[in-house]
Structures are given as structure tokens and as C-alpha cells.
Write a protein that holds these residues in place. Structure first.
Motif, short mmCIF file in Angstrom:
data_model
loop_
_atom_site.label_atom_id
_atom_site.label_comp_id
_atom_site.label_asym_id
_atom_site.label_seq_id
_atom_site.Cartn_x
_atom_site.Cartn_y
_atom_site.Cartn_z
N ASP A 271 0.82 -1.21 0.00
CA ASP A 271 0.00 0.00 0.00
C ASP A 271 0.86 1.26 0.00
N MET A 272 2.08 1.13 0.46
CA MET A 272 2.96 2.29 0.56
C MET A 272 4.40 1.82 0.40
N ALA A 273 5.22 2.60 -0.28
CA ALA A 273 6.66 2.36 -0.39
C ALA A 273 7.38 3.61 0.09
N HIS A 274 8.57 3.41 0.65
CA HIS A 274 9.22 4.51 1.37
C HIS A 274 10.72 4.48 1.16
N CYS A 275 11.29 5.66 0.97
CA CYS A 275 12.74 5.82 0.90
C CYS A 275 13.11 7.06 1.69
N SER A 276 13.82 6.86 2.78
CA SER A 276 14.31 7.97 3.58
C SER A 276 15.82 8.03 3.44
N ARG A 277 16.27 8.88 2.53
CA ARG A 277 17.69 9.04 2.24
C ARG A 277 18.36 7.67 2.03
N CYS A 278 17.72 6.85 1.21
CA CYS A 278 18.16 5.46 1.01
C CYS A 278 19.26 5.33 -0.04
N LEU A 279 19.67 6.46 -0.64
CA LEU A 279 20.81 6.49 -1.57
C LEU A 279 20.57 5.69 -2.85
N ILE A 280 19.33 5.48 -3.22
CA ILE A 280 19.01 4.82 -4.49
C ILE A 280 18.91 5.89 -5.57
N PRO A 281 19.61 5.75 -6.69
CA PRO A 281 19.56 6.77 -7.76
C PRO A 281 18.27 6.64 -8.56
N TRP A 282 17.20 7.19 -8.05
CA TRP A 282 15.86 6.97 -8.62
C TRP A 282 15.75 7.46 -10.06
N GLY A 283 16.48 8.48 -10.42
CA GLY A 283 16.36 9.01 -11.79
C GLY A 283 17.27 8.32 -12.79
N ALA A 284 18.10 7.39 -12.35
CA ALA A 284 19.09 6.75 -13.24
C ALA A 284 18.48 5.58 -14.01
N ASN A 285 19.22 5.14 -15.03
CA ASN A 285 18.85 3.95 -15.82
C ASN A 285 17.43 4.00 -16.37
N GLY A 286 17.05 5.20 -16.83
CA GLY A 286 15.72 5.33 -17.44
C GLY A 286 14.57 5.15 -16.47
N GLY A 287 14.86 5.29 -15.17
CA GLY A 287 13.78 5.19 -14.18
C GLY A 287 13.42 3.76 -13.80
N ILE A 288 14.33 2.81 -14.02
CA ILE A 288 14.01 1.40 -13.79
C ILE A 288 13.66 1.11 -12.33
N TYR A 289 14.28 1.84 -11.39
CA TYR A 289 14.01 1.59 -9.98
C TYR A 289 12.62 2.09 -9.59
N MET A 290 12.22 3.22 -10.14
CA MET A 290 10.86 3.72 -9.88
C MET A 290 9.82 2.82 -10.54
N MET A 291 10.17 2.26 -11.71
CA MET A 291 9.26 1.32 -12.36
C MET A 291 9.07 0.07 -11.51
N GLU A 292 10.13 -0.36 -10.82
CA GLU A 292 10.01 -1.52 -9.95
C GLU A 292 9.14 -1.20 -8.74
N VAL A 293 9.27 0.01 -8.20
CA VAL A 293 8.37 0.42 -7.12
C VAL A 293 6.93 0.44 -7.62
N ASP A 294 6.74 0.95 -8.83
CA ASP A 294 5.40 0.99 -9.42
C ASP A 294 4.83 -0.43 -9.53
N ARG A 295 5.67 -1.40 -9.89
CA ARG A 295 5.20 -2.79 -10.04
C ARG A 295 4.66 -3.34 -8.72
N VAL A 296 5.38 -3.09 -7.62
CA VAL A 296 4.98 -3.70 -6.35
C VAL A 296 3.95 -2.87 -5.59
N LEU A 297 3.65 -1.64 -6.06
CA LEU A 297 2.62 -0.82 -5.42
C LEU A 297 1.24 -1.18 -5.95
N ARG A 298 0.27 -1.22 -5.08
CA ARG A 298 -1.11 -1.41 -5.51
C ARG A 298 -1.63 -0.14 -6.18
N PRO A 299 -2.62 -0.26 -7.06
CA PRO A 299 -3.26 0.95 -7.59
C PRO A 299 -3.77 1.82 -6.44
#
Length: 594
Positions: A271-299
Motif C-alpha cells: 500500500d505504501m513504499a518509502h525511501c528515507s535518504r536510502c541512496l538509491i539513484p531513482w532518476g538513473a537507468n531510465g527510471g528502472i528503480y521507480m518502475m520496480e516500485v510501481d510494479r509492487v505498489l497497488r493501484p
């Protein structure tokens, strides 16, 4: 010769009748024995069944913690099992698939070296991982949230590195966790209050959360009192023992990283995903990490990002980073969020909150038309769910089952499964009365099925890591998350992504039948020993022949065991093997060669 009398004839006829009746009875009993599986060396179960009333704890098996520091003598009565020796003291905190030496041989780009890299067969240890000297049973929840015995994880580096951020403090023979974090030095509770002003946490809309780069998991620890269960993960890196501390505190966590492979969770799980200064480069690699968060998040789910680059115009000086770099980083994140059809709900101070659209499929079609590439998947969990966030009910029919997305599982079979596991758990509680006391905080179900064991044992005092083996016939982890529970995919031919001594109770239902001929049962049992706390308990449920083999192996592992019958009686071929790991600690004079 005397003529036989009629009396002699009657005697012979009577004897013949008795012989015939006796043979009939013998073959009837033999047939029942063969059908039931009972009788194949299961005299222990029979003896316990005869001697126990239903309210008695199994005799000669102690579930209490003693901390004697001495190794009890092995039971010599059985047929000389293979004896497993202690590993060397250097393996006290060994994590096979995240071994530091092996990790450094892999590329550093995209965090490949922090991903799972398991040892080859010839590299596996076949010894028992020792507990450190002075090891004690952790404090019960909720005290464990704030205090961890120093002897259980004797690492002080975080008390220095994170001293001003209120992560952890060393006080005498314990560590104290004030509840702070890099982005919430004033405490996780106040930080969560800020999130709750935007995200509907209080009304039950949010039940499951994912914390990426969790540190010592204080965010997840403080969400517990708000009826939210968080799956936390962080890599095994220079911040020594952070995930180990989380589990010592009684907070769900695994060793993990966002890298080049999918997270081991189903689509639409959180229901919720969270990153508190987790040092993940969210804007890198064409946004693949944000896409993975999108996959595991419910609508309708929420994504929280706090720390750089959020609100960089105000914060760049404090972060000691060029304003232009931070601006570029945030612009990339905003662009990817727009492509994913996320809506920004808030940006205040250093916290930004986005919400995933309720109509993800419509968004996906629009973006594909615009030339955005999404990963293809054959995963059944990628099928779009009707509806989004809702208050999860433990025993309500999960949407995946109601929609027929789990082959062979109907609403009726789901309800039957729940009733069956309520019955099983009631039987477990008669065997081990400590199940309801809070003695077992961290529980693992190694073959979770539909999550009905976790549902039946649920209590505010405990949580269950529901593991769905990758070799299981049905992929049911999505169902488990829809029930408001948590879990993970895993192959038990490999080590689990956790530190040693991180689970108080392990449940293994049909696991060794499932893995028959797939890998060595000895390796699985040694892994169970690695992750089980001293004086922790194990409940095996399987066919009697399988359990006899398991019992023989663990006889050489410093476990005390007893076999008991199925709650429906001795004629049921499925039996229960219960075990308690003995208390012993590292021996400086160990002669193990491994």
C-alpha cells in the motif's frame, strides 16, 4: 489304530476357525498399516499419543530459555547419526549469499556486487553456525523495539557513524534505539505523523509498506503500533549489522538491494513504499528503480521520498551538494513519475509524496502509445486487479481468488484451507503453550501456501514471514499480501537473505516432500539451524517417512525432537515433528576445519 472321535473333529474345526479368523485380522491390520503409513518406525508418536492428554505439553522437550551456555549431551539412543561440528568463530554472522569476500569479486555498477551471490555446492559450509559468547534471548516486544542486548550483535560502528542522527546508542550491556533516522532525528513517530497528514494511515487504508534502504528499520518499528506491517530491506554494506539490528528488535527485515533483478515480491503487493535518504539513484537507468516500485505498489498506493533532492532550493546548502545537480536529479524523478501517471500529493520540507493512479492499465496504454518501454512479464501477478487500496480483512476472499487468478483455488477451497489451519494451530498450541505468550516474535513459514497458518496464529505480539518457494505448484504470494500479511519468494536450495539467529519459530509444512530430489535435505536443515535462535522451536508437518529422515539428520545438530501424531489420530499418515534448538555459544577452542 483307534478311530478318531467326533470330539477330536470338533477340536480341529475350532482350531481351523481360529486360524482363519486370526489370519483375516492380521491382513486387515496389515492393510490398514500400509494405507495409513503408521508403523514405519513411528513408535515415538504412538508412545506420545498413549501417554499425553490433549492439554499436556509434550514431555521431555523444553521450550523455555535458559542461557546455560553449555552444550547438552546428544541423545545416543538413536542409530548413530552424523554429527555436525561447530563452524569457526569467524562465521558467527555468516550470510552465505551476501558473503563480503565473494561480493567484492562482482561488478560494482548498478549494485550488482550487493545482490545475491550464493556459494557453489562445493563451497557450502556443513557445520553449525555458532552464537556469540554471552548470547541471550532478545527482550519481548515492545521492549525489544527500543533495546537489544549488546552480546547478540556486538558492533558499535553505527553508534559512532549515526551518533547525531539518533539511530542507535550504546548503553552498558545493551543498545538503545531512540527511534531516530537520518531524515527524522526527532523520532519516527513525529515523522510518521507528518506522513499521516497526507496518507490515510489511521483508517486502515494502508496495511502493508515497503521500506527501501531501511537502516535499522525504525520506520517499520513505529508503524507497527499503527497497524501497518512494513517489509524492510537494506544491503549488507559498511553500515554494519543494520538488518541484523532490525531483526533483533523484532522488526520484519531482509538483506536486499534494488539492483538489476526484480524484488522478490509480487506485483501490487504494498500500500505504501518509502525511501528515507536510502541512496538509491531513482532518476538513473531510465527510471528502472521507480518502475520496480510501481510494479509492487497497488493501484492507489503511495510512494514517499524524503531527503535529497526533495525541495533542493531550500536544502542544497545543508546537503553540501551543488544546486544544479540536485535540480537535475529531481527533474528526472518528476519526469519518470509523470510517465508512470503518479500524482504528487505533497512536497513539504524534505518529504515528497506521490500516489499511483487507480487505473494503471489505462496509464500503461497511454505511455506505450507514447513510446515508453515497459518490461514484459509472464508473471500471473502482473494481471491488473480491479480496484485499488482497501481495508484488508484477514479472512475475506482475496481479489485474486475471487477473480479466479489462482488456478485450482476457489473461494470454497480458500475457506476450507482457513478452517484446516485454525485446527492445526489449535493443536500446536496444545503442544507448545508458549505460542500465545510473546516468547516467539519473529516467525517464519517456509511453505506458506495461502497464508492460512499466519492468519490462524496472528497476534499483536508476533509477525510471520510467509515464504512461497519458487518451486511451489501455485504462486500464492499475491494472495498473502491481499490478506494484509507479508512474505517473500525464495528457493530453499539456497540460503535465505538474513543473518544467523533471526527467527524464534520456524514452521515447515510439507517442505521436505516439496524439495525431495531437488536438493539436499541436509543443506536445508543446516540453513534452518543457521537462521533459528538458540532455544528457538521448529514445527515440521509432513509424511511420516519424510519426518523420520529429517529426525535422523537433526539428531546430529544439537536439536531435541519429538514426533507426535496428527490431531485426527495415529492412522493419518501425516505427522508432526517438533524440535527445540539447544543453547550453545562459540567455543574459542573449536576444532572445526570450516
Amino acid at each position: 489304530m483307534a478311530k478318531p472321535s467326533s470330539a477330536d473333529g470338533r477340536t480341529r474345526s475350532t482350531v481351523q476357525i481360529f486360524i482363519v479368523v486370526g489370519l483375516c485380522c492380521f491382513f486387515y491390520i496389515l492393510g490398514a498399516w500400509q494405507r495409513s503409513g503408521f508403523g514405519k518406525g513411528d513408535s515415538i508418536a504412538l508412545q506420545i499419543t498413549k501417554s499425553n492428554t490433549e492439554c499436556e505439553i509434550v514431555p521431555n522437550l523444553s521450550f523455555d530459555s535458559h542461557h546455560s551456555g553449555e552444550v547438552s549431551k546428544l541423545d545416543e539412543a538413536d542409530s548413530k547419526p552424523k554429527v555436525f561440528q561447530p563452524c569457526k568463530a569467524k562465521y558467527t554472522d555468516y550470510t552465505p549469499c551476501q558473503d563480503q569476500r565473494r561480493a567484492m569479486t562482482f561488478p560494482r555498477e548498478n549494485m550488482i556486487y550487493r545482490e545475491r551471490h550464493c556459494p557453489r555446492e562445493e563451497e557450502k559450509l556443513h557445520c553449525l553456525i555458532p552464537a556469540p559468547k554471552g548470547y541471550v534471548t532478545p527482550f519481548p516486544w515492545p521492549k525489544s523495539r527500543d533495546y537489544v542486548p549488546y552480546a547478540n550483535a556486538p558492533y558499535k560502528s553505527l553508534t559512532v557513524e549515526k551518533a547525531i542522527q539518533n539511530w542507535i546508542q550504546y548503553e552498558g550491556n545493551v543498545f538503545r534505539f531512540p527511534g531516530g533516522g537520518t531524515q527524522f532525528p526527532q523520532g519516527a513517530d513525529k515523522y510518521i505523523d507528518q506522513l499521516a497528514s497526507v496518507i490515510p494511515i489511521a483508517n486502515g487504508t494502508v496495511r502493508t509498506a515497503l521500506d527501501t534502504g531501511c537502516g535499522v528499520a525504525s520506520w517499520g518499528a513505529y508503524l507497527w503500533s499503527r497497524n501497518v506491517i512494513a517489509m524492510s530491506f537494506a544491503p549488507r554494506d559498511s553500515h554494519e549489522a543494520q538488518v541484523q539490528f532490525a531483526l533483533e528488535r523484532g522488526v520484519p527485515a531482509v538483506i536486499g538491494v534494488l539492483g538489476t533483478i526484480k524484488l522478490p515480491y509480487p506485483s501490487r503487493a504494498f500500500d505504501m513504499a518509502h525511501c528515507s535518504r536510502c541512496l538509491i539513484p531513482w532518476g538513473a537507468n531510465g527510471g528502472i528503480y521507480m518502475m520496480e516500485v510501481d510494479r509492487v505498489l497497488r493501484p492507489g498506493g503511495y510512494w514517499v521520498l524524503s531527503g535529497p533532492p526533495i525541495n533542493y532550493r531550500v536544502n542544497y546548502k545543508a546537503w553540501q551538494r551543488p544546486k544544479e545537480d540536485l535540480e537535475d536529479e529531481q527533474n528526472k524523478i518528476e519526469e519518470i513519475a509523470k510517465k508512470l501517471c503518479w500524482v504528487k500529493r505533497s512536497e513539504r520540507a524534505e518529504i515528497a509524496v506521490w500516489q499511483k493512479t487507480m487505473d494503471s492499465e489505462s496509464c500503461r496504454r497511454k505511455q506505450e502509445d507514447a513510446g515508453v518501454n515497459f518490461c514484459e512479464s509472464s508473471d500471473a501477478d502482473d494481471v491488473q486487479e480491479n480496484g485499488g487500496l482497501r481495508y484488508p480483512k484477514l479472512y475475506a476472499i482475496p481479489p485474486r481468488i475471487a477473480s479466479g487468478l489462482v488456478p485450482g483455488v476457489s473461494s470454497e477451497t480458500y475457506q476450507d484451507d482457513n478452517q484446516k489451519w485454525k485446527k492445526h494451530v489449535n493443536a500446536y498450541k496444545k503442544i507448545n503453550r508458549l505460542l500465545d505468550t510473546g516468547r516467539y516474535r519473529n516467525i517464519m513459514d517456509m511453505n506458506a501456501g495461502l497464508g492460512s497458518f499466519a492468519a490462524a496464529i496472528q497476534s499483536p505480539k508476533l509477525w510471520v514471514m510467509n515464504v512461497v518457494p519458487t518451486t511451489a505448484e501455485k504462486s500464492t504470494l499475491g494472495v498473502i499480501y491481499e490478506r494484509g500479511l507479508i512474505g517473500i519468494y525464495h528457493d530453499w536450495c539456497e540460503a535465505f537473505s538474513t543473518y544467523p539467529r533471526t527467527y524464534d519459530l520456524i514452521h515447515a509444512n510439507g517442505l521436505f516432500s516439496l524439495y525431495k530430489d531437488k536438493c539436499n535435505a541436509e543443506d536445508i536443515l543446516l540453513e534452518m539451524d543457521r537462521i533459528l535462535r538458540p532455544e528457538g522451536a521448529v514445527i515440521f508437518r509432513d509424511e511420516v517417512d519424510t519426518l523420520i529422515k529429517v529426525k535422523k539428520i537433526v539428531a546430529g545438530m544439537r536439536w531435541d525432537t519429538k514426533m507426535v501424531d496428527h490431531e485426527d489420530g495415529p492412522l493419518v499418515p501425516e505427522k508432526i515433528l517438533i524440535a527445540v534448538k539447544q543453547y550453545w555459544v562459540v567455543d574459542g577452542n573449536s576444532t572445526s576445519t570450516q
